[in-house]
Design a protein around this motif. Sequence first.
Motif, PDB file in Angstrom:
ATOM      1  N   ALA A 209       0.746  -1.302  -0.118  1.00 39.34           N
ATOM      2  CA  ALA A 209       0.014   0.057   0.145  1.00 39.34           C
ATOM      3  C   ALA A 209       0.969   1.193   0.029  1.00 39.34           C
ATOM      4  O   ALA A 209       0.222   2.449  -0.092  1.00 39.34           O
ATOM      5  CB  ALA A 209      -0.808   0.141   1.259  1.00 39.34           C
ATOM      6  N   PHE A 210       2.101   1.166   0.026  1.00 39.41           N
ATOM      7  CA  PHE A 210       2.993   2.369   0.023  1.00 39.41           C
ATOM      8  C   PHE A 210       3.102   3.147  -1.041  1.00 39.41           C
ATOM      9  O   PHE A 210       3.135   2.214  -2.151  1.00 39.41           O
ATOM     10  CB  PHE A 210       4.548   1.863   0.569  1.00 39.41           C
ATOM     11  N   SER A 211       3.073   4.403  -1.224  1.00 37.87           N
ATOM     12  CA  SER A 211       3.111   5.082  -2.338  1.00 37.87           C
ATOM     13  C   SER A 211       4.212   6.322  -2.206  1.00 37.87           C
ATOM     14  O   SER A 211       4.169   6.901  -1.075  1.00 37.87           O
ATOM     15  CB  SER A 211       1.990   5.519  -2.831  1.00 37.87           C
ATOM     16  N   GLN A 212       5.281   6.341  -3.016  1.00 40.98           N
ATOM     17  CA  GLN A 212       5.998   7.356  -3.068  1.00 40.98           C
ATOM     18  C   GLN A 212       5.568   8.999  -2.952  1.00 40.98           C
ATOM     19  O   GLN A 212       4.496   9.060  -3.974  1.00 40.98           O
ATOM     20  CB  GLN A 212       7.239   7.147  -4.130  1.00 40.98           C
ATOM     21  N   GLU A 213       6.145   9.719  -2.269  1.00 38.20           N
ATOM     22  CA  GLU A 213       5.645  11.077  -2.613  1.00 38.20           C
ATOM     23  C   GLU A 213       7.002  12.132  -2.375  1.00 38.20           C
ATOM     24  O   GLU A 213       8.021  11.608  -1.597  1.00 38.20           O
ATOM     25  CB  GLU A 213       4.853  11.375  -1.291  1.00 38.20           C
ATOM     26  N   GLU A 214       6.748  13.107  -3.132  1.00 35.22           N
ATOM     27  CA  GLU A 214       8.060  13.988  -3.014  1.00 35.22           C
ATOM     28  C   GLU A 214       7.961  14.848  -1.608  1.00 35.22           C
ATOM     29  O   GLU A 214       7.002  15.095  -1.100  1.00 35.22           O
ATOM     30  CB  GLU A 214       7.987  15.042  -3.952  1.00 35.22           C
ATOM     31  N   TYR A 215       9.023  15.046  -1.275  1.00 36.86           N
ATOM     32  CA  TYR A 215       9.245  15.895   0.069  1.00 36.86           C
ATOM     33  C   TYR A 215      10.664  16.666  -0.117  1.00 36.86           C
ATOM     34  O   TYR A 215      11.640  16.187  -0.772  1.00 36.86           O
ATOM     35  CB  TYR A 215       9.143  15.061   1.320  1.00 36.86           C
ATOM     36  N   TRP A 216      10.875  17.731   0.680  1.00 36.49           N
ATOM     37  CA  TRP A 216      12.194  18.399   0.899  1.00 36.49           C
ATOM     38  C   TRP A 216      12.558  18.589   2.335  1.00 36.49           C
ATOM     39  O   TRP A 216      11.839  18.520   3.290  1.00 36.49           O
ATOM     40  CB  TRP A 216      11.749  19.704   0.271  1.00 36.49           C
ATOM     41  N   GLU A 217      13.878  18.497   2.381  1.00 37.86           N
ATOM     42  CA  GLU A 217      14.430  18.518   3.716  1.00 37.86           C
ATOM     43  C   GLU A 217      15.588  19.903   3.619  1.00 37.86           C
ATOM     44  O   GLU A 217      16.243  20.040   2.721  1.00 37.86           O
ATOM     45  CB  GLU A 217      15.089  17.479   4.055  1.00 37.86           C
ATOM     46  N   LEU A 218      15.562  20.537   4.944  1.00 42.88           N
ATOM     47  CA  LEU A 218      16.618  21.710   4.733  1.00 42.88           C
ATOM     48  C   LEU A 218      17.915  21.104   5.765  1.00 42.88           C
ATOM     49  O   LEU A 218      17.801  20.595   6.634  1.00 42.88           O
ATOM     50  CB  LEU A 218      16.157  22.776   5.624  1.00 42.88           C
ATOM     51  N   LYS A 219      18.995  21.171   4.875  1.00 45.19           N
ATOM     52  CA  LYS A 219      20.318  20.616   5.526  1.00 45.19           C
ATOM     53  C   LYS A 219      21.109  21.860   5.178  1.00 45.19           C
ATOM     54  O   LYS A 219      21.214  22.837   4.429  1.00 45.19           O
ATOM     55  CB  LYS A 219      20.733  19.592   4.591  1.00 45.19           C
ATOM     56  N   THR A 220      22.083  21.968   6.101  1.00 48.33           N
ATOM     57  CA  THR A 220      23.423  22.687   5.892  1.00 48.33           C
ATOM     58  C   THR A 220      24.680  22.319   6.242  1.00 48.33           C
ATOM     59  O   THR A 220      24.577  21.281   7.054  1.00 48.33           O
ATOM     60  CB  THR A 220      23.187  24.121   6.743  1.00 48.33           C
ATOM     61  N   LYS A 221      25.688  22.754   5.734  1.00 46.43           N
ATOM     62  CA  LYS A 221      27.028  21.967   6.137  1.00 46.43           C
ATOM     63  C   LYS A 221      27.939  23.135   6.900  1.00 46.43           C
ATOM     64  O   LYS A 221      28.080  24.186   6.137  1.00 46.43           O
ATOM     65  CB  LYS A 221      27.769  21.818   4.603  1.00 46.43           C
ATOM     66  N   TYR A 222      28.358  22.663   7.949  1.00 44.15           N
ATOM     67  CA  TYR A 222      29.465  23.557   8.712  1.00 44.15           C
ATOM     68  C   TYR A 222      30.440  22.747   9.113  1.00 44.15           C
ATOM     69  O   TYR A 222      30.241  21.693   9.708  1.00 44.15           O
ATOM     70  CB  TYR A 222      28.537  24.177   9.999  1.00 44.15           C
ATOM     71  N   ARG A 223      31.895  23.278   8.735  1.00 44.58           N
ATOM     72  CA  ARG A 223      33.002  22.776   9.026  1.00 44.58           C
ATOM     73  C   ARG A 223      32.910  21.166   8.635  1.00 44.58           C
ATOM     74  O   ARG A 223      33.416  20.472   9.335  1.00 44.58           O
ATOM     75  CB  ARG A 223      33.365  22.880  10.268  1.00 44.58           C
ATOM     76  N   ASP A 224      32.538  20.813   7.424  1.00 43.23           N
ATOM     77  CA  ASP A 224      32.481  19.329   6.836  1.00 43.23           C
ATOM     78  C   ASP A 224      31.391  18.501   7.660  1.00 43.23           C
ATOM     79  O   ASP A 224      31.465  17.347   7.508  1.00 43.23           O
ATOM     80  CB  ASP A 224      33.750  18.911   6.928  1.00 43.23           C
ATOM     81  N   VAL A 225      30.679  19.189   8.388  1.00 42.06           N
ATOM     82  CA  VAL A 225      29.689  18.512   9.084  1.00 42.06           C
ATOM     83  C   VAL A 225      28.147  18.767   8.589  1.00 42.06           C
ATOM     84  O   VAL A 225      27.855  19.985   8.660  1.00 42.06           O
ATOM     85  CB  VAL A 225      29.721  18.708  10.672  1.00 42.06           C
ATOM     86  N   LEU A 226      27.340  17.781   8.089  1.00 40.10           N
ATOM     87  CA  LEU A 226      26.103  18.236   7.736  1.00 40.10           C
ATOM     88  C   LEU A 226      24.976  17.922   8.824  1.00 40.10           C
ATOM     89  O   LEU A 226      24.930  16.983   9.613  1.00 40.10           O
ATOM     90  CB  LEU A 226      25.802  17.013   6.672  1.00 40.10           C
ATOM     91  N   PHE A 227      24.257  19.098   8.753  1.00 36.90           N
ATOM     92  CA  PHE A 227      23.082  19.463   9.854  1.00 36.90           C
ATOM     93  C   PHE A 227      21.886  19.364   8.817  1.00 36.90           C
ATOM     94  O   PHE A 227      21.666  19.842   8.026  1.00 36.90           O
ATOM     95  CB  PHE A 227      23.386  20.569  10.564  1.00 36.90           C
TER      96      PHE A 227
END
Length: 253
Positions: A209-227
């Motif tokens: 029953a699972f259906s794919q859906e688009e979504y967005w996430e907010l990310k930022t990179k600081y000193r080579d670390v992804l938040f």
Amino acid sequence: MKLCIAEKPSVARDIAKVLGANNPKSGYMEGNGYCVTWTFGHLCTLKEPQDYAPHFKSWDLIFLPIIPKQFGIKLIDNNGVEKQFNTIAKLVEECDEVINCGDAGQEGELIQRWVLQKAKCDKPMKRLWISSLTEDSIKEGFENLKPAEDYKNLYQAGNARAIGDWLLGINATRLFTKKFGGNKAVLSIGRVQTPTLAMLVQRQKEIDAFSQEEYWELKTKYRDVLFSASIDRLKTVEKAEKGLEYLKKNQFE
């Protein structure tokens, strides 16, 4: 002579080595006042419906539910099992004391008790209760043997579980097979297997029953670390862009 009955040949060999029972015989080892023999797990099982009454061999629904007045046990139909049981029964008759060396648990207690019951054992019985098969553990266990009576409730619990499984399995399997099997397949029902199968089916339904859906996430990179922003997934690009603009205008904390 003291008779030790282990649950499997490998355990019997470890025990025999510690006790000094180093003389191999057919189905057991002896020496130093001990005989050490073994089962192969279950040698006995609960009787089948037709063992109580011939007409129970039929799967006709008019005979359900099948509830014996008193449950009995029998040897598993296997030549090797029968041979080993006859060896155990002979040793039980000849010994002065039985030491139950079955695995430390409900199932281990049940396996050994059924064999001793089938062998009509009336000899004094003690229990070896160990969770390790090191030489030191085996020695310590034999220095602290327990009265078999201390584990009577454990056996009765295992016996009750086995009877409950029998009642459910025999009656429900015949009922569901006759009603829904279409004379083409046996629909096996069990206390553990049926709920487990239901869980698998439910999970598969969720996957289907699972259906794919688009979504967005907010990310930022600081000193080579992804938040990643600790917010719910953004379902529209407009919300994602709005969130991005907010982050650009505010200090990173």
